[in-house]
Design an enzyme around this catalytic site. Structure first.
Site, PDB file in Angstrom:
ATOM      1  CD  GLN A 185     -16.626 -35.570   0.726  1.00  9.91           C
ATOM      2  OE1 GLN A 185     -15.756 -35.271  -0.205  1.00  9.91           O
ATOM      3  NE2 GLN A 185     -17.788 -35.562   0.647  1.00  9.91           N
ATOM      4  CD  GLU A 199       4.676  -6.248  -5.636  1.00 11.14           C
ATOM      5  OE1 GLU A 199       3.815  -5.331  -5.816  1.00 11.14           O
ATOM      6  OE2 GLU A 199       5.655  -6.374  -6.485  1.00 11.14           O
ATOM      7  CE1 TYR A 203      -3.389  -2.626   0.186  1.00 10.54           C
ATOM      8  CE2 TYR A 203      -2.946  -2.889   2.504  1.00 10.54           C
ATOM      9  CZ  TYR A 203      -3.809  -3.298   1.249  1.00 10.54           C
ATOM     10  OH  TYR A 203      -4.698  -4.180   1.187  1.00 10.54           O
TER      11      TYR A 203
HETATM   12  P1  FAD Z   1     -19.554 -35.911   3.829  1.00  9.02           P
HETATM   13  O1  FAD Z   1     -18.634 -35.447   4.526  1.00  9.02           O
HETATM   14  O2  FAD Z   1     -19.596 -36.674   2.752  1.00  9.02           O
HETATM   15  O3  FAD Z   1     -20.423 -36.843   5.121  1.00  9.02           O
HETATM   16  C1  FAD Z   1     -21.527 -37.562   4.688  1.00  9.02           C
HETATM   17  C2  FAD Z   1     -21.410 -38.547   5.995  1.00  9.02           C
HETATM   18  O4  FAD Z   1     -22.626 -39.634   5.790  1.00  9.02           O
HETATM   19  C3  FAD Z   1     -20.381 -39.781   5.910  1.00  9.02           C
HETATM   20  O5  FAD Z   1     -19.696 -39.583   7.279  1.00  9.02           O
HETATM   21  C4  FAD Z   1     -20.920 -41.035   5.816  1.00  9.02           C
HETATM   22  O6  FAD Z   1     -20.537 -42.332   6.464  1.00  9.02           O
HETATM   23  C5  FAD Z   1     -22.457 -40.821   6.450  1.00  9.02           C
HETATM   24  N1  FAD Z   1     -23.188 -41.727   5.645  1.00  9.02           N
HETATM   25  C6  FAD Z   1     -23.702 -41.870   4.409  1.00  9.02           C
HETATM   26  N2  FAD Z   1     -24.878 -42.525   4.271  1.00  9.02           N
HETATM   27  C7  FAD Z   1     -25.109 -42.897   5.551  1.00  9.02           C
HETATM   28  C8  FAD Z   1     -26.143 -43.932   6.114  1.00  9.02           C
HETATM   29  N3  FAD Z   1     -27.236 -44.419   5.364  1.00  9.02           N
HETATM   30  N4  FAD Z   1     -26.179 -44.097   7.566  1.00  9.02           N
HETATM   31  C9  FAD Z   1     -25.437 -43.514   8.100  1.00  9.02           C
HETATM   32  N5  FAD Z   1     -24.254 -42.669   7.761  1.00  9.02           N
HETATM   33  C10 FAD Z   1     -24.162 -42.432   6.491  1.00  9.02           C
HETATM   34  N6  FAD Z   1     -14.208 -28.671   1.378  1.00  9.02           N
HETATM   35  C11 FAD Z   1     -13.735 -27.636   1.639  1.00  9.02           C
HETATM   36  O7  FAD Z   1     -14.493 -26.712   1.552  1.00  9.02           O
HETATM   37  N7  FAD Z   1     -12.221 -27.322   1.742  1.00  9.02           N
HETATM   38  C12 FAD Z   1     -11.408 -28.280   1.534  1.00  9.02           C
HETATM   39  O8  FAD Z   1     -10.086 -27.767   1.691  1.00  9.02           O
HETATM   40  C13 FAD Z   1     -11.657 -29.494   1.269  1.00  9.02           C
HETATM   41  N8  FAD Z   1     -10.863 -30.475   1.191  1.00  9.02           N
HETATM   42  C14 FAD Z   1     -11.129 -31.925   0.994  1.00  9.02           C
HETATM   43  C15 FAD Z   1     -10.032 -32.687   0.640  1.00  9.02           C
HETATM   44  C16 FAD Z   1     -10.461 -33.990   0.348  1.00  9.02           C
HETATM   45  C17 FAD Z   1      -9.323 -35.041   0.568  1.00  9.02           C
HETATM   46  C18 FAD Z   1     -11.899 -34.409   0.311  1.00  9.02           C
HETATM   47  C19 FAD Z   1     -12.371 -35.817   0.073  1.00  9.02           C
HETATM   48  C20 FAD Z   1     -12.825 -33.372   0.565  1.00  9.02           C
HETATM   49  C21 FAD Z   1     -12.372 -32.134   0.733  1.00  9.02           C
HETATM   50  N9  FAD Z   1     -13.600 -31.029   0.977  1.00  9.02           N
HETATM   51  C22 FAD Z   1     -13.087 -29.833   1.098  1.00  9.02           C
HETATM   52  C23 FAD Z   1     -14.721 -31.424   0.673  1.00  9.02           C
HETATM   53  C24 FAD Z   1     -15.673 -31.471   1.837  1.00  9.02           C
HETATM   54  O9  FAD Z   1     -15.137 -32.401   2.866  1.00  9.02           O
HETATM   55  C25 FAD Z   1     -17.137 -31.883   1.648  1.00  9.02           C
HETATM   56  O10 FAD Z   1     -17.484 -31.028   0.687  1.00  9.02           O
HETATM   57  C26 FAD Z   1     -17.782 -32.029   2.974  1.00  9.02           C
HETATM   58  O11 FAD Z   1     -17.202 -32.964   3.694  1.00  9.02           O
HETATM   59  C27 FAD Z   1     -19.288 -32.160   2.440  1.00  9.02           C
HETATM   60  O12 FAD Z   1     -20.012 -32.556   3.702  1.00  9.02           O
HETATM   61  P2  FAD Z   1     -21.306 -33.370   3.925  1.00  9.02           P
HETATM   62  O13 FAD Z   1     -21.671 -33.597   5.306  1.00  9.02           O
HETATM   63  O14 FAD Z   1     -22.244 -33.019   2.856  1.00  9.02           O
HETATM   64  O15 FAD Z   1     -20.853 -34.788   3.489  1.00  9.02           O
END
Ligand code: FAD
Ligand code: NAP
Ligand code: SF4
Length: 693
Positions: free
Chosen positions: A433, A275, A188
């Site tokens: 995840q 930068e 700045y």
């Molecule tokens: P999920 O995290 O997929 O959770 C769903 C849960 O439901 C799971 O624990 C599963 O076991 C459970 N489940 C499914 N069916 C059943 C059932 N019938 N009975 C009981 N349990 C069940 N996002 C970011 O914003 N920033 C990041 O830096 C980032 N890094 C990531 C890195 C990696 C390697 C990965 C794989 C993902 C990353 N993400 C990141 C994405 C983020 O983790 C997801 O967008 C987020 O976890 C989605 O959340 P969710 O709760 O919808 O689903």
């Protein structure tokens, strides 16, 4: 602080909670909420929203707050004629009495919420990186990150800038602020006078270092004269600017001493110019990485010195203070993530702090994308007047299926409001995840979010069922059902996709499948990048080891060559693998990554030799490898492993079954919408829905 007010955390974090006497006023503790431009500054109801946002942080126990940057230059009526240092046309500024009245809403709200919390307004003159074509600088040198050539200030122009700063400081005082912070870092205006490559003047404001310091020092003196002795003036310096050919250590030390003589009350240390090509706050940066540099500044002056960058827990702040590296600790993003940070520390409840994971996804990426700031782990940040978690008058029994970010957020918000919540997950741990994300080197902070939710699930009395795969027959007894079952990875429809060399990102991250020496990654989204990082990485994580981080990014903290980086080649430890990271889109690989962090991932992978390819068509997989079409020509990648990172599809089996049975069910997170869904969107959506049920 009265003896009666002593809380357990005051002893545990004795230095953090020690008051600091500035002579004319006292800071009640050593925690500063650092300046962040949130975008609220420019909204029509911005003052009201800022009042609520800052008041909540003041009530949360922080000692001093520094606002986002406010420009000191005047506009000429409705049409902006002379924007100079303003960040954007019609950006927030403080130049007249009408604006004083707006700022009073903020200062009054803060002082009402906590009479012993101080609030300083940051005066921000963006100089050569202002987003407008009326911008000014010491010399007509275009910044690497600006599309505009700045106008060179003449002497009258320099005097006008000095007067504008002083006038702005005076108005801040009238508006009820306890002080101002003058920003003299980051590229700045004030900082560009200090550095030779941006200051090529031949008059008394350029040339020798004495001359280059003249303008910032005159700004401080003029402000001090305008506000008198009993008003805080913080000056923010770039203690290590991370520029090749930037400021030398001797220049930093001399500037600090001169600032003290000029009337500065507190020096705040900053560690970059926008930068520069070194990450200084991303999650891959070790905690408190830069505080030793502040320690050396502290040895040069007798006024208090603030340190900052990647300090996100009370114990980290306490350690920095114990090492004598600073008098005060600035935590900016951690106060977005948890407004009650200091109260929780005071109550020895640090495990209840919702920790900033330094992702930048909802704060800086929003700010630089022209959106209102928020926080991935706390969607209420900067939305205090829009999203509130009021106690429910009609408690329900709610089943949340899936304990990923969406399910955890829904469950905790609903339980906090008084609903009776049962949370189910098929896995043996909560997190979904995030349990994969935390395994990626540089993403270790994701463990903190899991620790936070574990604690809150327990504290809020949520009934947690792990190893519990839920089917529709288990859901009859609940008033409301929330399906947060997440996603299933997409498998491309491609000849040979069942070949044994094809593996999923899940198996790779969990270590279930071996990865060979020649690897093709299909899909270059967030997960493709993380997987490329995971398999190209060798040795300890730089986020956990400051020496590794320093080598990876070419920083010398000890000897502090110019900018901390001049003449140092980054040393990259990469795994012995040939890696192709591919996408079908013609756009540059990694273009969709975070605005403020994407470049660090691209640079890291290219330094490790990962070959990034766009515009690819996948043809087939056979025993020889992956056949592709590239620039319309067939090509064969003779790889032994193909990792599929080709996006995700919503997992809605349970939802569809519940709907068919007529149960009261709703969808959240990846199960609702997988395309472009990340944890920020999942937590945000779940929190808004749970606030309404
Ligand atoms: P999920 O995290 O997929 O959770 C769903 C849960 O439901 C799971 O624990 C599963 O076991 C459970 N489940 C499914 N069916 C059943 C059932 N019938 N009975 C009981 N349990 C069940 N996002 C970011 O914003 N920033 C990041 O830096 C980032 N890094 C990531 C890195 C990696 C390697 C990965 C794989 C993902 C990353 N993400 C990141 C994405 C983020 O983790 C997801 O967008 C987020 O976890 C989605 O959340 P969710 O709760 O919808 O689903
Ligand atoms: P993503 O970011 O949408 O990327 C999916 C990738 O797969 C793209 O490169 C896409 O590129 C490719 N693809 C899509 N369909 C395909 C097909 N049929 N065949 C082959 N390739 C295909 O999704 P993701 O990487 O799975 O990540 C999931 C979510 O987590 C995203 O929202 C992401 O933002 C988030 N996340 C964020 C981070 C972070 O650091 N912020 C890290 C990890 C994950 P083409 O279509 O061009 O081939
Ligand atoms: Fe921290 Fe990420 Fe929240 Fe920003 S969005 S405050 S970096 S957790």
């Amino acid at each position: 602080m009265s003896a009666a007010a002593k809380l357990p955390g005051h002893e545990k974090y004795a230095r953090l909670f020690q008051p600091l006497d500035l002579g004319f006023t006292t800071l009640k503790n050593r925690a500063i909420m650092g300046s962040m431009h949130t975008g609220l500054e420019e909204l029509p109801d911005g003052f009201e929203r800022m009042a609520a946002y800052f008041a909540e942080r003041a009530a949360g126990g922080v000692g001093m707050i520094i606002t986002g940057g406010i420009a000191p230059n005047e506009e000429g009526g409705v049409v902006v004629k002379d924007p100079e240092g303003n960040p954007v046309f019609s950006a927030s500024k403080l130049t007249n009495q009408r604006e004083v009245e707006g700022h009073k809403l903020v200062t009054q709200a803060v002082h009402e919420a906590s009479p012993d919390t101080k609030i300083c307004m940051q005066i921000l003159h963006m100089g050569p990186i202002a987003y407008n074509d009326g911008l000014v600088a010491p010399s007509p040198i275009r910044s690497r990150i600006s599309k505009y050539m700045p106008n060179e200030l003449d002497k009258a122009g320099i005097q006008k800038q000095i007067d504008d700063h002083a006038h702005c400081a005076k108005l801040a005082q009238e508006a009820g602020y306890d002080g101002v912070e003058i920003i003299g870092s980051a590229g700045y205006l004030l900082s560009t006078f200090l550095v030779e490559k941006t200051n090529q003047r031949t008059d008394e404001y350029g040339g020798s270092y004495e001359n280059r310091m003249r303008f910032p020092l005159e700004v401080v003196r003029a402000c001090r004269e305008a506000v008198g002795d009993e008003f805080i003036i913080v000056f923010r310096i770039a203690a290590m600017d991370m520029l090749q050919g930037g400021m030398s250590w001797e220049e930093v030390a001399q500037l600090s001493r001169e600032l003290e003589k000029a009337g500065t009350s507190i020096i705040s240390t900053h560690f970059t110019w926008h930068e520069s090509a070194v990450p200084t706050i991303a999650t891959m940066v070790p905690r408190a990485a830069f505080t030793s540099v502040t320690g050396r500044v502290r040895n040069e002056v007798s006024i208090p010195v603030i340190t900052s960058n990647r300090i996100n827990a009370p114990e980290v702040a306490e350690d920095v203070l114990e090492r004598g590296e600073a008098d005060l600790v600035s935590m900016a993003r951690p106060m977005l993530a948890d407004s009650q940070f200091m109260n929780k520390a005071a109550n020895d409840a640090a495990d209840e702090i919702n920790t900033c994971i330094a992702c930048n996804q909802a704060c800086l990426d929003h700010t630089f994308g022209g959106k209102t700031t928020s926080c991935l782990v706390n969607p209420r940040a900067c939305h205090e007047t829009l999203l509130s978690y009021q106690p429910t008058s009609a408690p329900k029994s709610i089943a949340v299926i899936g304990a990923g970010p969406a399910g955890m957020a829904y469950a905790t918000v609903a339980a906090e409001r008084g609903h009776k919540v049962s949370l189910f997950d098929a896995a043996s741990e909560i997190g979904g995840q995030f349990n994969l994300a935390k395994l990626v080197p540089g993403k270790e902070e994701f463990y903190e979010t899991l620790r936070y939710y574990t604690k809150m699930i327990d504290k809020l009395g949520i009934e947690l069922h792990l190893n519990a795969f839920v089917d529709v027959d288990m859901l009859g007894d609940f008033d409301h059902i929330v399906v947060a079952t997440g996603i299933s990875p997409r498998t491309p429809d491609l000849e040979g996709i069942d070949d044994e060399k094809v593996v999923s990102y899940i198996d790779v991250l969990k270590g279930n499948k071996k990865v060979g020496k020649k690897v093709a990654i299909m899909g270059a989204g967030g997960i493709g990048f993380d997987v490329a990082d995971f398999i190209s990485h060798d040795g300890p994580s730089g986020a956990l080891d400051i020496d590794v981080f320093a080598k990876e990014w070419g920083i010398d903290f000890e000897n502090h060559p110019r900018g901390g980086v001049t003449g140092i080649e980054p040393e990259v430890a990469s795994a012995d693998r040939d890696i192709y990271l591919m996408q079908r889109k013609e756009t540059a690989v990694g273009k969709g990554l975070g605005k403020t962090t994407g470049w660090t991932h691209r640079l890291t992978l290219s330094r490790r030799g990962v070959k990034m390819m766009n515009g690819i068509e996948y043809l087939r997989i056979d025993e020889r490898g992956l056949h592709i079409l590239r620039d319309n020509k067939p090509d064969l990648l003779e790889v032994d492993t193909i990792i599929v990172c080709a996006g995700q599809k919503p997992l809605r089996t349970l939802y569809d079954a519940a709907k068919e049975k007529g149960l009261p069910v709703e969808l959240v997170g990846g199960a609702y919408e997988a395309a472009e869904l990340d944890a920020k969107a999942a937590i945000n959506q779940a929190s808004y829905l749970a606030a309404e049920i």
